[in-house]
Enzyme design. Sequence first.
Site, PDB file in Angstrom:
ATOM      1  N   SER A   1       0.473   4.756  -8.105  1.00  8.65           N
ATOM      2  CA  SER A   1       1.678   5.576  -7.991  1.00  8.65           C
ATOM      3  C   SER A   1       2.035   6.368  -9.255  1.00  8.65           C
ATOM      4  O   SER A   1       1.243   7.159  -9.743  1.00  8.65           O
ATOM      5  CB  SER A   1       2.826   4.657  -7.552  1.00  8.65           C
ATOM      6  OG  SER A   1       3.892   5.405  -7.027  1.00  8.65           O
TER       7      SER A   1
ATOM      8  N   ASP B   1       0.666   4.857   4.332  1.00 10.41           N
ATOM      9  CA  ASP B   1       1.219   5.563   3.172  1.00 10.41           C
ATOM     10  C   ASP B   1       0.758   7.019   3.145  1.00 10.41           C
ATOM     11  O   ASP B   1      -0.385   7.296   2.795  1.00 10.41           O
ATOM     12  CB  ASP B   1       0.766   4.846   1.890  1.00 10.41           C
ATOM     13  CG  ASP B   1       1.242   5.552   0.626  1.00 10.41           C
ATOM     14  OD1 ASP B   1       2.234   6.307   0.703  1.00 10.41           O
ATOM     15  OD2 ASP B   1       0.636   5.326  -0.437  1.00 10.41           O
TER      16      ASP B   1
ATOM     17  N   HIS C   1       2.870   1.900   0.707  1.00 14.09           N
ATOM     18  CA  HIS C   1       2.579   2.503  -0.593  1.00 14.09           C
ATOM     19  C   HIS C   1       2.117   1.467  -1.631  1.00 14.09           C
ATOM     20  O   HIS C   1       1.044   1.626  -2.205  1.00 14.09           O
ATOM     21  CB  HIS C   1       3.797   3.296  -1.066  1.00 14.09           C
ATOM     22  CG  HIS C   1       3.546   4.098  -2.308  1.00 14.09           C
ATOM     23  ND1 HIS C   1       2.455   4.941  -2.453  1.00 14.09           N
ATOM     24  CD2 HIS C   1       4.238   4.181  -3.476  1.00 14.09           C
ATOM     25  CE1 HIS C   1       2.501   5.511  -3.661  1.00 14.09           C
ATOM     26  NE2 HIS C   1       3.564   5.059  -4.290  1.00 14.09           N
TER      27      HIS C   1
END
Length: 210
Positions: free
Chosen positions: A111, A162, A188
């Site tokens: 991320s 995701d 995610h």
Amino acid sequence: MAASVEQREDTIQVQGQALFFREARPGSGQAHFSVLLLHGIRFSSETWQNLGTLHQLAQAGYRAVAIDLPGLGRSKEAAAPAPIGELAPGSFLAAVVDALELGPPVVISPSLSGMYSLPFLTAPGSQLLGYVPVAPICTDKINAANYASVKTPALIVYGDQDPMGQTSFEHLKQLPNHRVLIMKGAGHPCYLDKPEEWHTGLLDFLQGLQ
């Protein structure tokens, strides 16, 4: 008998900023190589501690170090080298690797941490043994020629629930030397949704780098 593991917590100075880290290493013998774990915006090095990733890596014979990124976790006081969502200079992560004396590491980058790992990955002469991006941000900020020039083996990981994972994969698949691990039913932070699958896939990839 399970191999013993040594764990510690400390801070390092990187470009004048104090960064917190957690480390796990094999209790005896030499580590194969180092694994540097980064984290997403809602997470910290504690995520990898609680999930058991640090422990599992050390048991498998790796030196595992998870840092808290600047402005987050227990590195909250540290100033980030770039605004969130912008690419940080590749020299920042290079300085982290130097300060921790990791040697060429494998970098795990979920991320938010893409803003740090991608410039490090694509820097000329990058000292990176392997790259494990988990739906990182900023993949659209690296051009095709830069992706194509990367020789580092990559394991691209994301959850099939995701959308960001799919979007980042469209860019990351330009890495010439990559494998893909798609986790069915995972979101995610797919490593939290499917920890066993995450650890199995990660350890398998690392074994192939030895």
